[in-house]
Structure formats: structure tokens, C-alpha cells
Design a protein around this motif. Structure first.
Motif, PDB file in Angstrom:
ATOM      1  N   LEU A 120       0.828  -1.209   0.000  1.00  0.00           N
ATOM      2  CA  LEU A 120       0.000   0.000   0.000  1.00  0.00           C
ATOM      3  C   LEU A 120       0.862   1.259   0.000  1.00  0.00           C
ATOM      4  N   LEU A 121       1.939   1.249   0.782  1.00  0.00           N
ATOM      5  CA  LEU A 121       2.804   2.424   0.861  1.00  0.00           C
ATOM      6  C   LEU A 121       3.531   2.676  -0.453  1.00  0.00           C
ATOM      7  N   ALA A 122       3.722   1.633  -1.244  1.00  0.00           N
ATOM      8  CA  ALA A 122       4.367   1.777  -2.548  1.00  0.00           C
ATOM      9  C   ALA A 122       3.377   2.170  -3.628  1.00  0.00           C
ATOM     10  N   GLY A 123       2.106   2.442  -3.246  1.00  0.00           N
ATOM     11  CA  GLY A 123       1.095   2.859  -4.208  1.00  0.00           C
ATOM     12  C   GLY A 123       0.303   1.721  -4.800  1.00  0.00           C
TER      13      GLY A 123
ATOM     14  N   PHE B 142     -15.744  -8.245  -3.347  1.00  0.00           N
ATOM     15  CA  PHE B 142     -14.367  -7.905  -3.012  1.00  0.00           C
ATOM     16  C   PHE B 142     -14.040  -6.510  -3.540  1.00  0.00           C
ATOM     17  N   LEU B 143     -13.169  -5.828  -2.838  1.00  0.00           N
ATOM     18  CA  LEU B 143     -12.699  -4.512  -3.260  1.00  0.00           C
ATOM     19  C   LEU B 143     -11.197  -4.538  -3.466  1.00  0.00           C
ATOM     20  N   LYS B 144     -10.745  -3.762  -4.444  1.00  0.00           N
ATOM     21  CA  LYS B 144      -9.335  -3.402  -4.530  1.00  0.00           C
ATOM     22  C   LYS B 144      -9.198  -2.047  -3.859  1.00  0.00           C
ATOM     23  N   VAL B 145      -8.434  -1.986  -2.770  1.00  0.00           N
ATOM     24  CA  VAL B 145      -8.309  -0.744  -2.009  1.00  0.00           C
ATOM     25  C   VAL B 145      -6.872  -0.227  -2.061  1.00  0.00           C
ATOM     26  N   ARG B 146      -6.726   1.079  -1.857  1.00  0.00           N
ATOM     27  CA  ARG B 146      -5.418   1.731  -1.854  1.00  0.00           C
ATOM     28  C   ARG B 146      -5.455   2.882  -0.859  1.00  0.00           C
ATOM     29  N   VAL B 147      -4.303   3.460  -0.605  1.00  0.00           N
ATOM     30  CA  VAL B 147      -4.229   4.662   0.218  1.00  0.00           C
ATOM     31  C   VAL B 147      -4.790   5.814  -0.611  1.00  0.00           C
TER      32      VAL B 147
ATOM     33  N   SER C  68       8.835  -0.829   5.598  1.00  0.00           N
ATOM     34  CA  SER C  68       9.526   0.163   4.786  1.00  0.00           C
ATOM     35  C   SER C  68       8.559   0.858   3.839  1.00  0.00           C
ATOM     36  N   PHE C  69       8.880   2.091   3.463  1.00  0.00           N
ATOM     37  CA  PHE C  69       8.145   2.756   2.378  1.00  0.00           C
ATOM     38  C   PHE C  69       9.165   3.218   1.357  1.00  0.00           C
ATOM     39  N   TYR C  70       9.007   2.698   0.142  1.00  0.00           N
ATOM     40  CA  TYR C  70      10.071   2.806  -0.845  1.00  0.00           C
ATOM     41  C   TYR C  70       9.972   4.043  -1.718  1.00  0.00           C
ATOM     42  N   ASP C  71       8.850   4.780  -1.687  1.00  0.00           N
ATOM     43  CA  ASP C  71       8.751   5.968  -2.518  1.00  0.00           C
ATOM     44  C   ASP C  71       9.640   7.088  -1.983  1.00  0.00           C
TER      45      ASP C  71
END
Length: 304
Positions: A80-83, A129-134, A188-191
Motif C-alpha cells: 500500500l505504501l508503494a502505491g 471484493f474490493l481493490k483498495v489503496r491509500v 519500509s516505504f520505498y517511494d
């Protein structure tokens, strides 16, 4: 609204930070944050955006998610943190008491409370079902700040005596092994990888009572990334240069480049003028959950 107040030039920032929700088929911004940012823009059209939502609640649900996360959940958070997106089955009947009974319920609560948003939905058998993101940058900063605080708290509980001994002994392999073990445990967050790894390393090294740690990354003054020094000029001083690799196969080479940069840019000479005589150098490269460390004495490469 932005045109009415003459601040429409800041619309791209407004959208990046506070858009991203959907009520049915309608695109929705976070109204609280929009109003607060508009208030700031009306006073100064160049005002910076802020995570206004973070001040309205304790964000305990994020803290609990991170504190309870097993290896699988950490991997999902990193996605999620990577988008990326996460597939979850919707359970509208879930109550607060059910929140921690399984990971799927917790993801549902994050969705219902606005920490995740729907990108698409599909039917699988009898279930939705859902595809979810930040949703946006504002919520991403909440995740990142919460994770950073959790990481700092976790580091404070650790004993890094073996790492300091390895650094003093010039044992680059042992340093590599210890840092790799710690990376596996983190989220970790890679962005924003460089800042993450720099903060990760600085936080660990700051636990020693025998050394002072100075980070030069934020100052942009052309000096080495991290300086670890004894308060006494008769003591030890270590120069660390950090690089982030774009591929696992580049780890070793990038660590060598980081070490070479210390010599090429003559970081040692300035520190010698302060009076330090025992100066050692380390080049450290990171790629996701892996790192590589290279050691060099002050009389190492290039004959310095």
C-alpha cells in the motif's frame, strides 16, 4: 470554491493531498482538510499543505495495525505504501469488537474509516471484493509518520552493542548481517527510500552512549551522510555514506561507490583539522530488505 477565492492555481496540490474518495459513483474530497487548506490559502496562496486530519483523532487504528502486524501484514502495508492495491472481502456487519479477530476485519475498518479507499470492486462467487489503496498524500503521511514513530520506539528497545563493536572492529560483514536482520523486522516505504534508510541507520546509531551522531543529509552541505564521533578528540570517528540501489544486483557495487565517494570528496581532511586521528569509513547501500556494508580506513583508497 478555489476560483471564487482566487487560489485555483493550487488545485493540483489540493487534489493530490485531499482527493481520492468515492461515495457511490461520486468523487469526494476530504471536506475537513479542504476547508482547512482553503483557510490557509486565503491567507497565503503559497501556503504548504498539511495533514489536517491527523490532528482530529489519535489514529490508534493505524498504531494497532502496525504493532500487531506479522510478516504477511507488513508485506501488505508495504504494498500500500508503494502505491499498490490490496484485495479485501467486504464485511459490513463487522463490529468494533470484531476488529482484531482477523486481519481482514482490520482492513475493513481501515476502509470504512477513510484510511483506505476503493479503486474497484468485483464479485467472486457470492461475495463482494474490493481493490483498495491509500487515498491521497495526506493519508500516506499519516501511515508514514506512524510507522516512523513505531520504528523509533522499536529501536530504543534494542541493544545494538554488537553493531557498535563490529563498527569499531572494522567488521563490515557482521554489520551487514545485523542491519539485514533489523530490516526484515521493519515496515519500509520505498517511494521515499533514501530518507527512510537514512533515518533507520541514524536511529540505530544514536542508541550508543559513547558516541555522538550527526546527520548531514538534511543540511545539503555537501558533506558525508552520517558522522559518528566520540566526544573526545582522542576517541574514534566514523564516516558513513549511504546509497540506495535500484536493483539487488547493484548492492555490492553501490556500497563500494559510497565508500569511494568519501575519499573522492575528501570528507576526511576537514575532520582531521578538528583534531581527530582515528577515522574509519563505511559505504552502505540498501535495496528493500537487504543492505551491504564496505569498510575503509582513512589511509585506504586513493592513498588518503
Amino acid at each position: 470554491m478555489m476560483a471564487y477565492y482566487g487560489v485555483e492555481s493550487r488545485f493540483p496540490t489540493m487534489k493530490e493531498w485531499y482527493d481520492g474518495y468515492a461515495f457511490g459513483g461520486t468523487e469526494v474530497y476530504n471536506p475537513w482538510s479542504v476547508i482547512n487548506f482553503m483557510y490557509d490559502l486565503y491567507a497565503d496562496v503559497n501556503a504548504f499543505p498539511h495533514p489536517y486530519w491527523i490532528n482530529t483523532s489519535s489514529n490508534d487504528i493505524i498504531k494497532d495495525l502496525i504493532a500487531r502486524a506479522d510478516r504477511e501484514t507488513k508485506g501488505q502495508i508495504e504494498t500500500l505504501l508503494a502505491g499498490g492495491t490490496l484485495d479485501i472481502q467486504i464485511h459490513e456487519e463487522v463490529t468494533c469488537g470484531d476488529m482484531y479477530s482477523n486481519g481482514e476485519n482490520l482492513w475493513n475498518f481501515l476502509y470504512f474509516t477513510g484510511y483506505l479507499t476503493k479503486e474497484s470492486e468485483y464479485l467472486k462467487g457470492k461475495y463482494i471484493f474490493l481493490k483498495v489503496r491509500v487515498p491521497n498524500t495526506e493519508v500516506m503521511t499519516i501511515y508514514e509518520n506512524t510507522i516512523t514513530n513505531w520504528l523509533k520506539a522499536m529501536i530504543k528497545k534494542e541493544d545494538f552493542h554488537d553493531l557498535y563493536c563490529a563498527m569499531e572492529d572494522g567488521n563490515a560483514q557482521k554489520m551487514t548481517d545485523i542491519l539485514n536482520r533489523q530490516l526484515i523486522r521493519t515496515i519500509s516505504f520505498y517511494d521515499s527510500a533514501e530518507n527512510f534508510y537514512h533515518g533507520f541507520l541514524t536511529g540505530i546509531l544514536s542508541q550508543s552512549e559513547n558516541y555522538l551522531v550527526k546527520s548531514n543529509r538534511e543540511s545539503g552541505n555537501g558533506r558525508s551522510d552520517i558522522i559518528v564521533r566520540s566526544p573526545s578528540l582522542r576517541g574514534r570517528l566514523f564516516i558513513l555514506e549511504v546509497k540506495v540501489s535500484d536493483d539487488i544486483d547493484n548492492l555490492e557495487g553501490d556500497a563500494e561507490k559510497a565508500l569511494k565517494q568519501i575519499y573522492d570528496k575528501r570528507y576526511i581532511e576537514e575532520l582531521r583539522t578538528e583534531g581527530y586521528r582515528q577515522i574509519d569509513c563505511y559505504g552502505i547501500s540498501f535495496y528493500r530488505k537487504d543492505c551491504e556494508v564496505r569498510f575503509g580506513k582513512e589511509t585506504g583508497a586513493n592513498g588518503i
